[in-house]
Design an enzyme around this catalytic site. Structure first.
Site: not given
Lengths: 560, 560
Positions: A243, A219, A135
């Site tokens: 997330s 996320s 990420k």
């Protein structure tokens, strides 16, 4: 007239294009790309048509299968890394899932690993030649980190002249390299990371590969989309309110949300990074449960507690990992089927009932889980996340003048508000502690309700009341934050997909809230067809080995 | 004219007298008591004259020896508890070390334990019949907790009508009871607990039993004095900046400052209780190293991680506890001999050199410890402790109108100042994290300096530059807070006593600071004669088993 400073739109567009330009011409898809409506599902056969059979074989193997091949010398690291770079490039063109591409660096690293093997040095580590995606909060030498902020382009976390631009590397990235793993791309997220959707002003919206009319969640949404495309065998996301788990569930993946202090977060970018009441954690997502276990075991071999002061010295605990085989007596699962605001939609309820039946079929027990209010846990989480009055987020948004994503603005306002003072924060921490204690006492109290006389082993819960939704439709983020508030261990696993034939709404339902009514009114099983549904299994703090073992058991039962 | 509300002086005097009145007439010392000048040392032969030979035998046994007798039925719990109650009563009359006396409750509990043994039920647990004292932050059912605040008399932490007055019991107290231990008294501390001296407006000053012209240290000073008098076999203190270690060193005791999350703090009173950047921890003090080990092992058997959400699931690790026998190669100790402000006075330097010589004589190695600045660590600690601007402390002082102890006022001002805001606290937490990481990297880097190729095993350090001082003389609290800032494990052990024949000042010393000069100017080895000197051995985070084992090794070597 002097030159005009570029607008945030110009900077964002230039960055977006620069990433796309890193895809070699041979890996470009023919234009025009099919529309998301014309080609909703871009997984499986659709993406396979652009790959060789060997590339498909490699990219559809599990992480465990891959390292079995690479460490034995049956597959070269170069072939493995190149195949995943190719497939990740296709995934990005179809879903907008990448923020940073560094295929050249990765393929060069793979060649180095192959040369070492050829020279008789053996595998570099348990992850020899395994590509690993991250990420876009993790720093990787050679590329930048925007975390979705236009104002971070060309900077180190919004600052210039730090000497760390394109130099810093997060501790976890260093450890993955030390294990023989090969970082090769960084994945999309919503700016601020405080959203369950993945949308930012640089790459725009990241699509759900199973159904591109839908969101990939957030996320860690770029990880979700990339992994669902099999563009990576394993990747790392972060989870402060759901997330890792939401994108895992929305994309048909496994995802581990460990307790804080198990996996090193040191040296990764974050929002409100010094907020330590309910901190963000990092953990892996993958297409197989074995991949999560492989990665956690490998990272713990690096003794991260000697490198990140926040990590606790907890090596892999083999005994916990051999459950349920060693349990002796039947296990007991708590069943929590939704919060006070929104009840699960039909596909989620069906997934839940399916797993409950499998648990019983395996000879294990269930009890209804009636804990201290999860709504209160969510309120506590929001209070922690907004303790600084949004000062951090508004500062970083303000660097470029880009607009804040509306859902995030709903939480943080259009400008900073007064931050909590230290005395108020202390009072908050005490309130948080009381909630955690009450929950712990409840968990202990279930010993009186189980046939084994021990408290429940884990709690089965939905990740959201719905599967992935269209961008902008009403989401409910209320099923995940309680795990963060409690700092418990959770593992998400895929169960089923939305099926209009089975998942019609009941007509006599009485909504629990206005939000519940909106979500039901907007529910369209036809549109959502094929969208994955996952559930989470939740254990107490630092129970990663146990929860992974139980999820492996449930997954095997679901596959049987 | 209506009745006038009692002054804080009246309330304090009434409370002080009420505690004294709980001492049975048979245990009262003849009046007038000898002056502190006429009878400086009240340990050993002096206090023994008021006890029977069997009481002396019991109270001078180690905790391990006591539970060996009680669990085998050789000594009754009643005899053991009564003997310690008697000796604690004497200790209090001579040193002012107690805040709460509940001998009746304890003796009744001992009788219950004896009845269970007589009925053939066996020992109640590994601490069967062992008296345990607690610093007056821990709540015990049946008595109150003042934490030295006049305004807390007759309340629950300053509040009335909570239903918790004399009802609440701290988690650690509950666990000690579950193990067969018998709480019997609570010990003195400075109000606020933020001081290295033990003085408050209720009991006044607590004297050092080895030399009553001197302080017993603080903030767990009542434990220090009581244990030095052998009025308790083991007790619990707390440490946020040195509050277990300073009284341990000043009173010739062993004391364990564990890392946060090892021993349950839940349900104990505290100053700034929600401050979680550099939190207070609790740990045992005793006259033998084996007692600390016994207690930590016993508490961990209670699985405190199932009862206190802040405790980490780390059971007793036998392998770490078998060091150094299992180490194979020689160990390496870092040697840190003082900070940048004040250097050790002669008795402390002599103690340090003595232990260094013993380490070498055992065949182990040492290197000079040159870590990131401990002065900076102290600054970070003070910043954390004052983050709320003193709001908490001034509130509780203000409940009665009592004056704040001058040394504490020097830190917290005469009224609250502006608290830090959440964004500033986040920035502080990041700075704290960077310090911890730099220190960790330094520790790792010592692998290049040791003969074994491993980083140092532990660091030997003084606890203060001086032994116990007269009340009001310049103290330096700069040798202990670095351990709190880093959340490391530390164990204090006694080494020697001040000896005017050996401990004269060098005449050619150049002071490091004005404070250093004052401390040297005030140094009087004649006056301090017989005052104990202890040192601390410091290990990394959660290394309790290892540091206890190493201290046991050093203590054996010192005794040989």
């Amino acid at each position: 007239m002097g030159s005009v400073a570029p607008s945030w739109q110009d900077k964002a567009e230039k960055k977006r294009q620069a990433v796309l330009d890193l895809i070699p011409p041979a890996w470009r898809l023919p234009l025009p790309l099919p529309s998301t409506k014309a080609q909703k599902n871009v997984t499986g056969a659709f993406v396979q048509q652009y790959l060789t059979p060997h590339e498909v074989e490699i990219t559809e193997a599990t992480a465990a299968q891959i390292v079995a091949k690479t460490t034995a010398g049956a597959w070269t690291a170069t072939d493995v890394v190149t195949a995943f770079c190719h497939r990740a490039a296709l995934a990005h063109q179809l879903t907008n899932c990448l923020h940073e591409i560094f295929f050249d660096q990765a393929i060069a690293e793979a060649a180095r690993l192959d040369a070492q093997m050829a020279a008789g040095h053996g595998p570099a580590g348990p992850l020899h030649g395994l590509p690993v995606s991250f990420k876009d909060q993790f720093h990787v030498r050679g590329v930048e980190t925007t975390m979705g902020y236009v104002g971070w382009i060309g900077t180190f976390e919004g600052q210039t002249g730090t000497g760390q631009e394109k130099e810093a590397e997060s501790e976890l990235v260093r450890e993955v390299r030390a294990l023989g793993g090969v970082p090769f791309c960084k994945t999309s997220l919503p700016h601020t990371v405080m959203s369950g959707e993945t949308w930012n002003n640089i790459v725009g919206f990241t699509y759900n590969p199973h159904n591109r009319l839908m969101s990939c969640g957030g996320s860690s949404g770029g990880e979700g989309a990339l992994l669902a495309m099999r563009g990576s065998p394993i990747g790392f996301g972060t989870d402060i309110g759901g997330s890792i788990r939401i994108p895992s569930a929305f994309n048909g993946l496994y995802g581990l949300r460990p307790s804080f202090g198990r996996v090193p977060y040191l040296g990764a970018a974050n929002s409100m990074p010094g907020q330590n009441s309910i901190p963000s954690v990092c953990g892996p997502l993958a297409a197989s449960p074995g991949a999560l276990k492989l990665m956690l075991q490998a990272v713990l071999q690096q003794e991260p507690w000697l490198h990140d002061p926040a990590v606790v010295e907890l090596p892999w605990r083999a005994l916990l990992a051999t459950l349920p085989a060693t349990a002796g007596t039947p296990l007991t699962f708590g069943l929590w089927a939704g919060d006070g605001l929104v009840s699960p939609l039909p596909p989620v309820q069906r997934a839940f009932d399916t797993v409950k039946d499998r648990i019983h079929a395996l000879g294990h027990h269930t009890i209804v889980w009636t804990p201290p209010s999860h709504d209160e846990a969510t309120e506590l989480a929001v209070e922690a996340f907004t303790a600084d009055g949004g000062i951090d987020i508004h500062h970083h948004i303000g660097l470029s003048g880009e607009p804040l994503q509306p859902r995030i603005q709903a939480m943080y306002g259009d400008k900073p508000s007064a931050p909590k003072t230290a005395d108020a924060l202390s009072a908050f921490n005490l309130r948080l502690g009381r909630y955690r204690k009450a929950y712990m006492d409840y968990w202990n109290s279930t010993a009186a309700l189980t046939k084994s006389g021990a408290p429940v082993d884990a709690v089965l819960a939905p990740v959201a009341p719905h599967a992935a939704l269209e961008l902008g439709k009403a989401l409910h983020i209320g099923y995940t934050p309680w795990v963060n508030t409690l700092d418990y261990t959770a593992v998400v696993f895929p169960v089923t997909k939305v099926d209009p034939a089975q998942d019609q709404l009941a007509t006599d339902y009485e909504p629990r809230s206005a939000l519940d009514k909106t979500i039901r009114d907007e529910y369209d099983p036809q549109l959502q067809e094929g969208t994955p549904v996952g559930l989470q299994l939740v254990g107490r703090r630092f129970q990663e080995e146990k929860v992974l073992a139980l999820v492996e058991m449930l997954s095997d039962a679901l596959a049987a």
